[in-house]
Design a protein around this motif. Structure first.
Motif, mmCIF file in Angstrom:
data_model
loop_
_atom_site.group_PDB
_atom_site.id
_atom_site.type_symbol
_atom_site.label_atom_id
_atom_site.label_comp_id
_atom_site.label_asym_id
_atom_site.label_seq_id
_atom_site.Cartn_x
_atom_site.Cartn_y
_atom_site.Cartn_z
ATOM 1 N N ARG A 296 0.841 -1.200 0.000
ATOM 2 C CA ARG A 296 0.000 0.000 0.000
ATOM 3 C C ARG A 296 0.877 1.252 0.000
ATOM 4 O O ARG A 296 1.915 1.276 0.673
ATOM 5 C CB ARG A 296 -0.878 0.049 1.260
ATOM 6 N N VAL B 22 -0.020 8.499 -2.044
ATOM 7 C CA VAL B 22 0.478 9.192 -3.234
ATOM 8 C C VAL B 22 0.269 10.692 -3.062
ATOM 9 O O VAL B 22 -0.795 11.124 -2.616
ATOM 10 C CB VAL B 22 -0.276 8.733 -4.499
ATOM 11 N N LEU C 179 5.742 8.923 -3.408
ATOM 12 C CA LEU C 179 5.107 7.709 -2.890
ATOM 13 C C LEU C 179 5.653 7.443 -1.492
ATOM 14 O O LEU C 179 6.867 7.493 -1.279
ATOM 15 C CB LEU C 179 5.415 6.491 -3.772
ATOM 16 N N GLU D 202 -1.802 6.524 -11.217
ATOM 17 C CA GLU D 202 -2.741 5.496 -10.740
ATOM 18 C C GLU D 202 -2.721 4.292 -11.665
ATOM 19 O O GLU D 202 -2.746 3.145 -11.207
ATOM 20 C CB GLU D 202 -4.147 6.099 -10.636
ATOM 21 N N LEU E 77 0.490 2.196 -11.003
ATOM 22 C CA LEU E 77 0.446 1.473 -9.729
ATOM 23 C C LEU E 77 -0.586 0.353 -9.789
ATOM 24 O O LEU E 77 -0.346 -0.760 -9.311
ATOM 25 C CB LEU E 77 0.137 2.444 -8.583
ATOM 26 N N SER E 78 -1.691 0.642 -10.408
ATOM 27 C CA SER E 78 -2.751 -0.353 -10.528
ATOM 28 C C SER E 78 -2.278 -1.554 -11.347
ATOM 29 O O SER E 78 -2.513 -2.715 -10.982
ATOM 30 C CB SER E 78 -3.962 0.336 -11.158
ATOM 31 N N SER F 181 -4.797 9.443 -1.600
ATOM 32 C CA SER F 181 -4.159 10.306 -2.601
ATOM 33 C C SER F 181 -4.300 11.771 -2.224
ATOM 34 O O SER F 181 -5.350 12.196 -1.744
ATOM 35 C CB SER F 181 -4.828 10.115 -3.968
ATOM 36 N N GLU G 266 -1.505 -0.980 -4.108
ATOM 37 C CA GLU G 266 -2.757 -0.355 -3.683
ATOM 38 C C GLU G 266 -2.541 1.080 -3.252
ATOM 39 O O GLU G 266 -1.665 1.371 -2.427
ATOM 40 C CB GLU G 266 -3.346 -1.143 -2.507
ATOM 41 N N ILE G 267 -3.324 2.000 -3.804
ATOM 42 C CA ILE G 267 -3.270 3.395 -3.354
ATOM 43 C C ILE G 267 -4.185 3.527 -2.149
ATOM 44 O O ILE G 267 -5.398 3.378 -2.251
ATOM 45 C CB ILE G 267 -3.697 4.362 -4.467
#
Lengths: 334, 334
Positions: free
Chosen positions: B256, B259, B311, B280, B283-284, B293, B289-290
């Protein structure tokens, strides 16, 4: 002017996509129009829906003000252009919980046409009652006697905040719109432009201004102001802006105001606070009480340079709306 | 570059004056140094005091982050220059409630010298224990093996937020500083500069850059980056920034992160969200996992153009600090 973008045709779509991905707990897109955004916190049954909207390029206005305590939904237009009726109608349907929907937007011909058409469609096709309050706070854009011809600029923030609070208080549609209109009646803004922004599509500056010049009363799409002249000190600029406001609306000793110093895009917070310093001095000298202050980029014009000063004269009801907590992705007030 | 100011020698004083007048419920000046600001919400007895500071011109960093859930006080320097030891010491004395004070600042020689002297004076003259965590999140500023030589940039926001939360949780001084150092260890930033800012005193641009050029890894006072080249699309810029971060710190599938896309001053929110959109996506795709943000102007460089991506890799403890509510004049999180 340099832009961090991919394709100038899709800047609005890509911004919205990023925005929804950044704040999935706050905001979601509706299925039919990707320009239709509503709060993820379901609008309460029986609460008046508050719908805002306008062109893009004014971020955090307007999509940043969807959330608890402010708007339930927003229709997003192209850069500096009104949204079309379809997304407005879709948002209207999503946020109507039986109590009708208040439309709030700035006084621009395109917005009036498109929101007007959407309101008619909501009534005829969906039997949803819509009432409207139009922001017209920009003192520079028409004479005092013709306030209804004035543009809406940064004061829109106060008007949306007032209406959002009123809806949260459980006011009915007529009352929410009455509060929004009163907020507009009591709100005046004056701006100064220092440097233009550029539309992503053209890269061309939105207006011409010389080195060492400023323009008083410039609109937030680069509409001409009332006076161009040499750049003055922060104090003289503040004097001019506040003076023009106080010549337009009677605010007397003992009255309370909410103050907004709004950066247009590229003007640093440092300069905004230097201007606020003088605004506070002037009001304090006149015995006008500052009830609450907002300083920052609240309604911008891409990377335009300059700022505006907004005063909203408060009665008890408007003061209560100003105190109301807000939880939006781009604006939180405890 | 045009500036709304009165006298370039007094921009910091006038900004602070405006700031305190705008937010009197939040912030007050101490009597000896007008560069010493503390929260009006008295620091709790037995709570570790959190002291931040650095040069001006980075607003809302740093004075905007004094308030509940973040810092108890700030020492304010001249533009892009460290505060001197006197205001740091005065703030230290004001916010020490018997549990000592954590000093948090970016890794710059002037800050290290001045905060170091203040810490020594606090120990010798006042018997106040001070411990320090220094932010060094800028990947571009030194090789991986020498993280302690790196500059602190936008990641400072996460480090101050983590430490402010830890102090609020009732952690003791060693623990608060441990959390701040862990936050720093887990945080990486990479920036891109598009256009310079100008110091009010000189009006001169902080660095040279051609039309159509960008500079990767630029420092937030205009320190040279690692590569100058033609301006690329938002997606390619995001790819580069995230890639450089992920080559520097191991963040794996299932991890996790928090951001931050941070605007440097004049880059519109629209562009920041377009960059976030691609961050996004990357990272996705990697299964990262965000957790939360942040997009906006969090630590700026006057009207510099460009942005950075930060990050922070989260464990449960850091995630809890990220969730902790904050109520500061320039940053509120519910």
């Amino acid at each position: 002017m340099k832009k961090l973008m991919n394709d100038s045709r899709y800047v609005v779509e890509e911004m919205i996509e990023g925005y929804v991905k950044a704040h999935p707990d706050y905001i979601r897109q509706l299925p039919e129009n990707d320009r239709s955004l509503v709060t993820t916190k379901e609008t309460r049954e029986g609460k008046v829906g508050v719908l805002i909207g306008g062109g893009s390029g004014h971020e955090p206005g307007f999509l940043g003000y969807v959330g608890q305590g402010m708007a339930d939904g927003v229709a997003v237009g192209n850069i500096f252009a009104s949204p079309s009726p379809d997304p407005i109608l879709e948002v209207t349907k999503a946020i109507d919980k039986g109590a009708g929907v208040a439309y709030l937007y700035g006084n621009y011909a395109g917005d009036i046409m498109n929101f007007g058409m959407a309101a008619e469609m909501a009534d005829l096709e969906e039997d949803i009652r819509v009432e409207t309050a139009i922001a017209s706070d920009d003192v520079a854009s028409a004479p005092k006697e013709e306030k209804e011809k004035r543009r809406g600029i940064a004061g829109e923030f106060f008007i949306y905040k007032a209406a959002g609070a009123a809806a949260d208080f459980g006011y009915d549609l007529d009352e929410v719109v009455r509060v929004a209109k009163k907020a507009n009646e009591n709100t005046r803004s004056m701006g100064v432009g220092l440097s233009p922004c550029a539309l992503p599509q053209t890269g061309e500056p939105s207006f011409e201004i010389g080195e060492g010049e400023m323009e008083i009363g410039l609109g937030h799409h680069g509409e001409p102001g009332i006076e161009k002249g040499p750049l003055q000190t922060a104090d003289r600029v503040a004097d001019r802006l506040v003076n023009d406001i106080l010549e337009d609306i009677t605010i007397s000793k003992g009255d309370r105001v909410a103050v907004l110093v709004n950066g247009l895009g590229s003007t640093p917070l440092m300069e905004q606070y230097i201007v606020f310093r003088r605004v506070e001095q002037i009001l304090s000298e006149k015995g006008i009480e500052i009830y609450r202050s907002y300083v920052g980029n609240y309604i911008t014009s891409l990377e335009m340079g300059g700022l505006s000063v907004t005063l909203m004269k408060l009665d008890d009801e408007l003061a209560k709306t100003i105190d109301h907590p807000v939880d939006c992705p781009m604006f939180v007030q405890k």
